[in-house]
Design an enzyme around this catalytic site. Structure first.
Site, mmCIF file in Angstrom:
data_model
loop_
_atom_site.group_PDB
_atom_site.id
_atom_site.type_symbol
_atom_site.label_atom_id
_atom_site.label_comp_id
_atom_site.label_asym_id
_atom_site.label_seq_id
_atom_site.Cartn_x
_atom_site.Cartn_y
_atom_site.Cartn_z
ATOM 1 N N ARG A 148 0.879 -1.297 -0.149
ATOM 2 C CA ARG A 148 -0.087 0.003 -0.074
ATOM 3 C C ARG A 148 0.822 1.334 0.226
ATOM 4 O O ARG A 148 1.479 1.391 0.809
ATOM 5 C CB ARG A 148 -1.029 0.024 1.088
ATOM 6 C CG ARG A 148 -1.652 1.263 1.254
ATOM 7 C CD ARG A 148 -2.957 1.010 2.148
ATOM 8 N NE ARG A 148 -2.714 1.295 3.534
ATOM 9 C CZ ARG A 148 -3.474 1.219 4.539
ATOM 10 N NH1 ARG A 148 -4.943 1.097 4.236
ATOM 11 N NH2 ARG A 148 -3.186 1.288 5.853
ATOM 12 N N ASP A 192 -3.228 3.678 14.544
ATOM 13 C CA ASP A 192 -2.634 4.047 13.526
ATOM 14 C C ASP A 192 -3.141 5.553 12.892
ATOM 15 O O ASP A 192 -3.792 6.218 13.792
ATOM 16 C CB ASP A 192 -2.471 3.207 12.252
ATOM 17 C CG ASP A 192 -3.880 2.933 11.593
ATOM 18 O OD1 ASP A 192 -4.873 3.647 11.899
ATOM 19 O OD2 ASP A 192 -3.950 1.994 10.831
#
Ligand SMILES: CC(=O)SCCNC(=O)CCNC(=O)[C@H](O)C(C)(C)COP(=O)(O)OP(=O)(O)OC[C@H]1O[C@@H](n2cnc3c(N)ncnc32)[C@H](O)[C@@H]1OP(=O)(O)O
Ligand SMILES: O=CC(=O)O
Ligand SMILES: [Mg+2]
Length: 567
Positions: free
Chosen positions: A182, A468
């Site tokens: 990603r 996150d």
């Protein structure tokens, strides 16, 4: 994209890091390292620079369109389906067939591109490992370049890691998960690499370097002739997917592989994108392997898009789960859309992680994950995400048990019932209450996350949950929203209104709590004060900043050679 000055130590006179052998008009300002130089070869940098030159005006335009849409939302408009693309939504077309290498994606583990974690993730028993340059990574130069070195070693299969303290050597098992990568979102610059005098686009650096060095080995050893595979984050419109499609086509052309070799799953994790799912798949139809419910950024996006709508305030973060009507509708429509177009509908991430020192709490956390995964598989998702290797076996068991021997549910769970979902369903205001503890938790978690991010960790365990960049964004924008509109904390029965004074007090008290929790020494050595400054500034700014990490990025750019103090 802001092409402004980044970093603490930018030299007054432009100096290049002459140790790297660079193509014309490319400058590498990040630290020199012999290992990094094997990634930052002249040819690989030229590949990235060519992508940048061909697509920079398209990217700039797409980001301008985001600003224009934001202006409209701020003036009261609501996101919705685009009448101009009705024929794409109503037309009967399908994406290219799913390559057999990735037809079974029941459990996908995610994690930053850190060496030991890459090995652990690939060995975890998950079908896929999504190696993350995005939500789970603090994009400092060392992390990014080490990440590229690590991925190259992983694709070749030679990656090892020695934990000297524990006298343990890590290496790959015979059977490993399939690798997806990603890259960062379109909005993030890479200030350590200048192309024609401008910072490169972060995701083109991540994609370009990884693709350039690994496409051939990957297709041979992992992809069964296909690949490499990617996850694409934070898009808001199909025009952004179109750029990715063109990037893929160019990359395939340059290295001479068939169109449709590269495959990508797009995260539907912004509110405008939920109205563009068919259009996004259509743009990427030769390169698609599905969509994913990026639930955390999606919640963040709900607040961001509606930051000018005081009638759409969120309850406490913990109450905004997948069973809220707007979240359930999003997941159902995503499943219906993907299966109609012949690709995977991937589920998302439960925030709970194993709790080591408290068996009862651990069991309760696991139960929440189980419930979430059961809901996903029964709704028709073809696979899910796990944040930790300890969760892979139970997630796998749930998906296997409910899907039988099929690798996915694309053909069997059409979910035509979801075709009736409306714009109102997708935008319905989440229900719940706001509390003082919600405000405190947002503040504590936000500051602790930013402190970790500034010191190089992009995903951390906080209060037994995975945090996150996406989850921290929710804390930030929720505080901002509550402050902006002076909301009443209606869940406590005290009727307190959120104000700057109250928030100031909460920040002070939470900083004391953090210091007590982490200990004086760690607190002093850590970046808690800087983090507090950044987080507080963001929560109280008159207008909502687009991304927390764009502001904080300035603190992690280190330009080399570092200017020597004249004192
Ligand atoms: C919103 C989104 O975008 S979700 C996707 C992005 N977020 C992520 O990918 C988060 C991934 N998860 C993680 O980073 C970690 O699990 C954390 C930070 C949440 C918790 O980390 P820790 O507290 O270090 O976990 P813990 O101490 O229990 O780790 C035990 C072992 O599992 C490993 N491990 C933990 N999580 C992972 C992972 N995701 N991938 C690979 N290995 C992992 C650790 O490296 C450790 O290995 P070791 O025993 O060989 O030393
Ligand atoms: O990237 C995933 C998310 O939930 O955000
Ligand atoms: Mg995300």
């Amino acid at each position: 994209m802001d092409h402004g000055n980044y970093g603490h130590s930018r030299p007054k006179e432009k100096q290049t890091n002459s140790n790297y052998d660079v193509p014309e008009a490319v400058e590498v300002l990040g630290r020199y390292d012999a290992e990094f130089a094997k990634i930052l070869t002249k040819d690989a940098l030229k590949f990235v620079a060519d992508l940048q030159r061909e697509f920079r005006s398209h990217i700039k335009y797409a980001l301008e369109c985001r600003k224009e849409a934001k202006r409209r939302y701020n003036e009261g408009a609501l996101p919705g389906f685009d009448p101009a693309t009705r024929c794409i939504r109503e037309g009967e077309w399908i994406c290219a067939p799913v390559p057999s290498a990735v037809s079974d994606r029941k459990v996908e583990i995610t994690g930053p591109v850190e060496r030991k974690m890459i090995i652990n993730a690939l060995n975890s028993g998950a079908k896929v490992f999504m190696a993350d340059f995005e939500d789970a990574l603090s994009p400092n130069w060392e992390n990014l370049m080490r990440g590229q070195v690590n991925l190259k070693d992983a694709v070749v299969g030679t990656i090892t890691f020695q934990d000297k303290g524990r006298n343990k050597v890590y290496k790959l098992n015979d059977e490993i998960a399939k690798l997806f990568v990603r890259p960062r979102g379109w909005h993030l610059p890479e200030a350590h690499i200048l192309i024609d005098g401008e910072p490169a686009t972060g995701c083109l650096v991540d994609f370009g370097l990884y693709f350039y060095h690994n496409h051939s080995t990957f297709r041979r050893t992992q992809g069964g002739g296909f690949g490499p595979f990617f996850y694409l984050p934070k898009m808001e419109h199909s025009r952004e997917a179109k750029i990715w499609n063109k990037v893929f086509e160019k990359a395939e052309n340059v290295v001479g592989i068939e169109r449709g070799s590269i495959r990508a799953t797009v995260l539907i994790e912004t509110l405008p994108a939920v109205f563009q799912m068919d259009e996004i798949l259509y743009e990427l139809r030769d390169h698609s392997v599905g969509l994913n419910c990026g639930r955390w950024d999606y919640i963040f996006s709900y607040v961001k898009i509606f930051n000018g709508h005081p009638d759409r305030l969120l309850p406490d973060r913990v109450q905004v789960g997948m069973t809220q009507h707007f979240m359930k509708s999003y997941s159902d429509l995503l499943i219906r859309t993907c299966h109609r177009r012949g690709v995977h509908a991937m589920g998302g991430m439960a925030a709970q992680i194993p709790i080591k020192d408290d068996p009862a709490a651990n069991e309760a956390a696991l139960e929440l994950v189980t419930k979430d995964k059961l809901r996903e598989v029964k709704a028709g998702h073809d696979g899910t995400w796990a944040a930790h290797p300890g969760l892979v076996p139970s997630c796998m068991e749930i998906f296997t048990k409910n899907m039988g021997n099929s690798p996915n549910q694309i053909a069997t769970m059409k979910r035509d019932d979801a075709a009736k979902l409306t714009e109102e369903d997708l935008l319905q205001i989440p229900r719940g209450v706001r509390t003082m503890e919600g405000l405190r938790l947002n503040t504590r978690v936000g500051i602790q996350y930013v402190a970790a991010w500034l010191t190089g960790s992009g995903s951390v365990p906080l209060h037994n949950l995975m945090e996150d960049a996406a989850t921290a964004e929710i804390s930030r924008v929720q505080n901002w929203q509550w402050l902006k509109y002076g909301v009443e904390l209606d869940g406590d029965g005290l009727g307190v209104k959120v104000s700057k004074e109250l928030f100031g007090r909460v920040v002070e008290e939470e900083m004391v709590r953090i210091e007590n929790e982490v200990g004086k020494d760690k607190f002093k050595k850590g970046k808690y004060k800087e983090a507090c400054k950044i987080f507080t500034r963001q929560c109280t700014s008159p207008t909502l900043d687009d991304f927390l990490t764009l502001d904080a990025y300035n603190y992690i750019v280190i330009v080399h050679p570092v200017e020597v103090s004249k004192l």
